[in-house]
Design an enzyme around this catalytic site. Structure first.
Site, PDB file in Angstrom:
ATOM      1  N   TYR A  98       0.826  -1.208   0.000  1.00  0.00           N
ATOM      2  CA  TYR A  98       0.000   0.000   0.000  1.00  0.00           C
ATOM      3  C   TYR A  98       0.861   1.257   0.000  1.00  0.00           C
ATOM      4  O   TYR A  98       1.915   1.296   0.625  1.00  0.00           O
ATOM      5  CB  TYR A  98      -0.889   0.008   1.246  1.00  0.00           C
ATOM      6  N   TRP A 100       0.904   5.790  -1.386  1.00  0.00           N
ATOM      7  CA  TRP A 100       0.509   6.828  -2.328  1.00  0.00           C
ATOM      8  C   TRP A 100       1.519   7.072  -3.426  1.00  0.00           C
ATOM      9  O   TRP A 100       1.168   7.454  -4.530  1.00  0.00           O
ATOM     10  CB  TRP A 100       0.303   8.135  -1.556  1.00  0.00           C
TER      11      TRP A 100
HETATM   12  P1  PGD Z   1       3.405   8.154   2.042  1.00  0.00           P
HETATM   13  O1  PGD Z   1       4.171   8.990   3.001  1.00  0.00           O
HETATM   14  O2  PGD Z   1       2.660   8.865   0.969  1.00  0.00           O
HETATM   15  O3  PGD Z   1       2.406   7.333   2.945  1.00  0.00           O
HETATM   16  O4  PGD Z   1       0.483   6.071   3.779  1.00  0.00           O
HETATM   17  P2  PGD Z   1       1.542   6.029   2.596  1.00  0.00           P
HETATM   18  O5  PGD Z   1       2.383   4.824   2.778  1.00  0.00           O
HETATM   19  O6  PGD Z   1       0.861   6.207   1.288  1.00  0.00           O
HETATM   20  O7  PGD Z   1       4.358   7.042   1.454  1.00  0.00           O
HETATM   21  C1  PGD Z   1       4.710   6.968   0.146  1.00  0.00           C
HETATM   22  C2  PGD Z   1       6.153   6.524   0.049  1.00  0.00           C
HETATM   23  O8  PGD Z   1       6.443   6.284  -1.310  1.00  0.00           O
HETATM   24  C3  PGD Z   1       7.139   7.556   0.539  1.00  0.00           C
HETATM   25  O9  PGD Z   1       8.047   6.988   1.438  1.00  0.00           O
HETATM   26  C4  PGD Z   1       7.835   8.028  -0.744  1.00  0.00           C
HETATM   27  O10 PGD Z   1       9.186   8.381  -0.564  1.00  0.00           O
HETATM   28  C5  PGD Z   1       7.721   6.814  -1.633  1.00  0.00           C
HETATM   29  N1  PGD Z   1       7.717   7.116  -3.058  1.00  0.00           N
HETATM   30  C6  PGD Z   1       7.266   8.249  -3.658  1.00  0.00           C
HETATM   31  N2  PGD Z   1       7.395   8.140  -4.991  1.00  0.00           N
HETATM   32  C7  PGD Z   1       7.913   6.919  -5.240  1.00  0.00           C
HETATM   33  C8  PGD Z   1       8.245   6.216  -6.436  1.00  0.00           C
HETATM   34  O11 PGD Z   1       8.043   6.682  -7.539  1.00  0.00           O
HETATM   35  N3  PGD Z   1       8.775   4.985  -6.299  1.00  0.00           N
HETATM   36  C9  PGD Z   1       8.982   4.426  -5.093  1.00  0.00           C
HETATM   37  N4  PGD Z   1       9.512   3.211  -5.071  1.00  0.00           N
HETATM   38  N5  PGD Z   1       8.667   5.049  -3.949  1.00  0.00           N
HETATM   39  C10 PGD Z   1       8.126   6.282  -4.018  1.00  0.00           C
HETATM   40  C11 PGD Z   1      -0.544   6.993   3.782  1.00  0.00           C
HETATM   41  C12 PGD Z   1      -1.697   6.410   4.606  1.00  0.00           C
HETATM   42  O12 PGD Z   1      -1.424   6.580   6.008  1.00  0.00           O
HETATM   43  C13 PGD Z   1      -2.983   7.008   4.279  1.00  0.00           C
HETATM   44  S1  PGD Z   1      -3.387   7.279   2.626  1.00  0.00           S
HETATM   45  C14 PGD Z   1      -3.904   7.267   5.225  1.00  0.00           C
HETATM   46  S2  PGD Z   1      -5.363   8.085   4.828  1.00  0.00           S
HETATM   47  C15 PGD Z   1      -3.767   6.830   6.616  1.00  0.00           C
HETATM   48  N6  PGD Z   1      -3.946   7.902   7.521  1.00  0.00           N
HETATM   49  C16 PGD Z   1      -3.627   7.749   8.821  1.00  0.00           C
HETATM   50  C17 PGD Z   1      -4.228   8.504   9.876  1.00  0.00           C
HETATM   51  O13 PGD Z   1      -5.106   9.352   9.650  1.00  0.00           O
HETATM   52  N7  PGD Z   1      -3.803   8.263  11.134  1.00  0.00           N
HETATM   53  C18 PGD Z   1      -2.891   7.338  11.435  1.00  0.00           C
HETATM   54  N8  PGD Z   1      -2.524   7.154  12.709  1.00  0.00           N
HETATM   55  N9  PGD Z   1      -2.312   6.616  10.458  1.00  0.00           N
HETATM   56  C19 PGD Z   1      -2.651   6.773   9.186  1.00  0.00           C
HETATM   57  N10 PGD Z   1      -2.048   6.013   8.191  1.00  0.00           N
HETATM   58  C20 PGD Z   1      -2.469   6.046   6.819  1.00  0.00           C
END
Ligand code: PGD
Length: 757
Positions: A98, A100
């Site tokens: 999972y 973004w």
């Molecule tokens: P991001 O920080 O967006 O978080 O969780 P998610 O794992 O989506 O992580 C994306 C990662 O992908 C980053 O480390 C980034 O460096 C890496 N990345 C970016 N581009 C690329 C690429 O092109 N290739 C590769 N290999 N890596 C890449 C988000 C999730 O957290 C979400 S959507 C929600 S809604 C949730 N919200 C909560 C919350 O409200 N409260 C708590 N306590 N926890 C949550 N967790 C959830």
């Protein structure tokens, strides 16, 4: 969306897309990524794995790394994928992965991974649902229709501006959340839309514990309720409508099923508890008179009920969504312009907008040969309990025994709950592979870390079906060190596994972009609209896409003709009572909306609610090391907001470092004392990278302020098993000791090569 260029001094400058009325400050994080020490320059492998081979271990997150060449690491990794596939089949591999990742559609990390695993390995154990909205995504198809079609392209900001008298915003609509959308946002319209509606006379009512969940421009009345209590307020409102005879009986008869079940519950006929305004007041703290007055006001004029995504990211998270729908149905306005119900409005920049009228192509992922899956937030359960049974949406399933997890474009040490438990769970794997641009805690806990490029370092296309601009995302700077695109990494692995042509279909990046663009261009041609060739589009930097009419979508069609335009629910109508859900027999999700008191709630030892919501200074955990994110921290740590009364009781002053703790973990954060949070509630956003004082601690202590050391890892209910990270209970105390250094953005120790090659 943004434009960027490198200035004469070699520095990257980014500016918002021209014409964006309210650009996101998150753009200020982007230039800081260039050359930052947190970036991963070369493939790195945990020494224990490189020298000792795959296998369960508690050394993940503790061992140092060795840097290796691309060819040798891809050879070893291809061999490990072959070993797991041959010994256990593709069901030994978890590819749910999972996350973004970035805005571009071709380099969309999960799509790349799934395509690779499907074409080169035969498939993978996948995941269903999202951390954002699993509870709503699971219950809505039973009671209204799939969450996308019923919430996107139905109620729009244009309609609200023209028609809505009252918006009951449960959980608010914080501008920080609608700053983003996967695929990009060409114009941030939400703030101006709320301001214009308020000027015309729309009354916004914010229900929740945080004043800042609506912008000042909405001029809202703030009804303070504790976390997890919205459903009780909704039921109290419904009860008032019924006893006052204000519920729309004709609408309930014609368009809904199961109202009588809810009515019995409201009136206490089913269990002796009357859910009236007094009852709701006892739970929410809102005076009963205000609840009655609010119900009467809602029944006058055009009323829209919105339910923020955060409400359902909690224990019993299905209930506020269902109860909010029931409230809107009782008001009889579902399907009217600017009225009724909109789940998620304001939670991300997809909602409240019109859909585009041409197709936007994702990267095709191929066919997955494995049917087993998990609800996305049950990853730690799966690893800790292979072979055990669990419930999900009416099915009784078994957790597969996964040996290798392949993660790209996500950060489980950001998004998952109870990080101490997650760390133990990942210890069960033979091999944990991660592609990452930067040394996140997830990369630090991996065995094989492959350095990935990020958006500004490659060509891509930005687009969604809810934004009128398709953008050419030009490469702006070179990647650091030897970092490669995920596509290039998978091409190398697929070739080693004998599936190169299946994975690439003979296309390089440019050819794929042109290929994906072609479907949209054909759509433009069909409508006799300007349809630039791919080269013209690429040179121009964007193309405008036509929008569909603002016609209320599926809900307005249903209202106009409920017999022929049935909803995609079992009855074809709004299900206020659901036979299907009742028959599942889940005590925590019965056959009608119901209030359950949260079980992970404040008590004598942990007397404060913690709201762990989305950050305002970065997208999730991305670019946590960026300038905008760093500037907002206090003493280098994430900011916790606390009410003056709660701060004074603990001798805490603004700007001081505090410790938040419960039985699962502890973290440090910098205190901001403010009456923007309700008394008894503290708010610590997600996204500060996990930085344990000692990675071996059973009860983790994060010195940087990651709230997921505190949150509980249980599903919302047996129905959805959704993420419940939004709320937990904590104690807060002043931190008077020496401040431990924050090392979250420092690379881990890279050790000299030695031992087995
Ligand atoms: P991001 O920080 O967006 O978080 O969780 P998610 O794992 O989506 O992580 C994306 C990662 O992908 C980053 O480390 C980034 O460096 C890496 N990345 C970016 N581009 C690329 C690429 O092109 N290739 C590769 N290999 N890596 C890449 C988000 C999730 O957290 C979400 S959507 C929600 S809604 C949730 N919200 C909560 C919350 O409200 N409260 C708590 N306590 N926890 C949550 N967790 C959830």
């Amino acid at each position: 969306m943004f434009r960027g260029e490198v200035d004469e001094g070699g520095a990257l400058r980014v500016r918002p897309r021209p014409g964006d009325p309210d650009p996101s400050p998150l753009l200020d994080n982007i230039p800081s990524a260039v050359g930052h020490r947190a970036r991963i320059p070369r493939p790195a492998v945990r020494r224990g794995w490189w020298e000792g081979g795959p296998g369960p271990t508690d050394r993940r997150g503790r061992d140092g790394f060795v840097e290796v060449g691309w060819d040798e690491v891809l050879d070893r990794l291809a061999g490990e994928l072959r070993r797991v596939r041959d010994a256990h089949g593709p069901r030994g591999i978890y590819g749910g992965s999972y996350g973004w990742a970035s805005a571009g559609r071709f380099h969309h990390a999960q799509s790349q991974l799934h395509r690779f695993l499907n074409t080169a390995v035969g498939g993978y154990v996948g995941s269903v649902g999202t951390y954002s909205g699993a509870a709503a995504e699971t219950i809505l198809p039973h009671v209204l229709g799939p969450s996308g079609p019923v919430s996107k392209g139905t109620v729009t900001w244009e309609q609200i501006g023209a028609h809505t008298d009252t918006v009951l915003a449960f959980g608010g609509m914080a501008i920080k959340n609608s700053a983003v959308a996967a695929g990009g946002v060409s114009a941030h319209i939400e703030r101006a839309a709320m301001a214009a509606a308020a000027r015309r006379g729309t009354r916004f009512v914010l229900v929740g514990p945080l004043r800042t969940d609506l912008p000042p421009e909405a001029d809202a009345r703030w009804l303070v309720v504790p976390p997890g209590s919205d459903t009780a307020l909704m039921l109290g409102l419904l009860h008032t409508l019924v006893v006052d005879g204000l519920h729309d009986v004709a609408f309930l008869d014609r368009y809904c099923v199961g109202w009588e079940v809810l009515e019995e519950y409201l009136l206490g006929k089913s269990d002796g508890t009357v859910r009236d305004a007094e009852w709701a007041s006892g739970i929410t703290g809102v005076p009963a008179g205000e609840i009655v007055e609010l119900a009467r006001r809602a029944a006058t004029g055009r009323t829209l009920v919105t339910v923020a995504q955060s409400l359902q990211r909690a224990e019993f998270g299905e209930q506020p969504v269902w109860a909010g729908l029931a409230l809107a149905a009782a008001l009889g306005q579902v399907g009217l312009p600017g009225g009724g119900f909109c789940y998620g409005l304001g939670s991300i920049a997809y909602y409240g907008r019109r859909k585009v009228a041409v197709p936007v192509s994702p990267l095709p992922q191929g066919r997955n040969g494995v049917r087993e899956y998990i609800p996305v937030a049950r990853i730690a359960d799966m690893l800790l309990h292979p072979g055990e049974e669990f419930d999900h949406d009416g099915r009784r399933l078994r957790y597969p025994h996964v040996r290798l997890a392949y993660w790209i474009g996500g950060n489980p040490f950001h998004h998952h709950q109870d990080l101490g438990r997650l760390r133990r769970a990942l210890g069960r794997l033979d091999t944990f592979v991660v592609h990452e641009p930067a040394w996140t805690a997830t990369a630090r806990h991996a065995d094989v870390v492959l350095p990935a490029t990020m958006t500004i370092e490659r060509d891509d296309i930005g687009a969604t079906s809810l934004d009128p601009v398709m953008s050419a995302m030009h490469r702006l700077v070179d990647p650091p060190g030897e970092a490669r695109d995920d596509f290039t990494i998978f091409t190398g692995l697929a070739e080693r596994l004998g599936a190169g042509p299946e994975f690439t279909e003979g296309r390089d990046v440019r050819a794929w972009l042109a290929h994906l663009y072609e479907r949209t261009r054909a759509g433009l041609l069909r409508q006799d609209l300007p349809a630039p060739t791919f080269d013209e589009f690429w040179a121009a930097g964007e193309v405008e896409l036509p929008l569909r009419a603002d016609d209320g979508g599926l809900l307005a069609e249903f209202r106009a003709d409920p017999d022929r335009k049935r909803l995609p629910t079992p009855s074809g109508r709004i299900e206020i009572g659901s036979r299907t859900i009742a028959d599942f027999g889940y005590p925590d999700c019965p056959g009608h909306p119901a209030y359950f008191a949260p079980t992970d709630a404040p008590d004598g030892r942990h007397p404060l609610w913690l709201v762990a919501n989305q950050p305002a200074t970065r997208l999730h955990s991305q670019l946590d090391y960026g300038a905008h994110s760093a500037a907002a921290k206090v003493a280098g740590r994430e900011v916790v907001r606390i009410h003056p009364v709660d701060a004074a009781a603990r001798g805490v002053v603004d700007g001081q470092v505090v410790r938040l703790f419960n039985d699962r973990g502890a973290c440090l954060a910098g205190a901001r004392v403010t009456d923007d949070v309700a008394p008894g509630v503290v708010q610590l956003p997600t996204g500060a990278w996990f930085d344990p004082a000692d990675p071996a601690d059973e009860v983790p202590f994060c010195v940087h302020g990651n709230p997921n050391v505190l949150t509980r890892d249980v599903g919302s209910s047996a129905l959805a098993q959704g993420c419940t990270g939004q709320h937990t209970a904590v104690q807060v105390q002043r931190w008077d000791g020496p401040l431990p250094p924050v090392r979250a953005h420092e690379p881990p120790p890279i050790e000299p090569r030695g031992g087995r090659r």
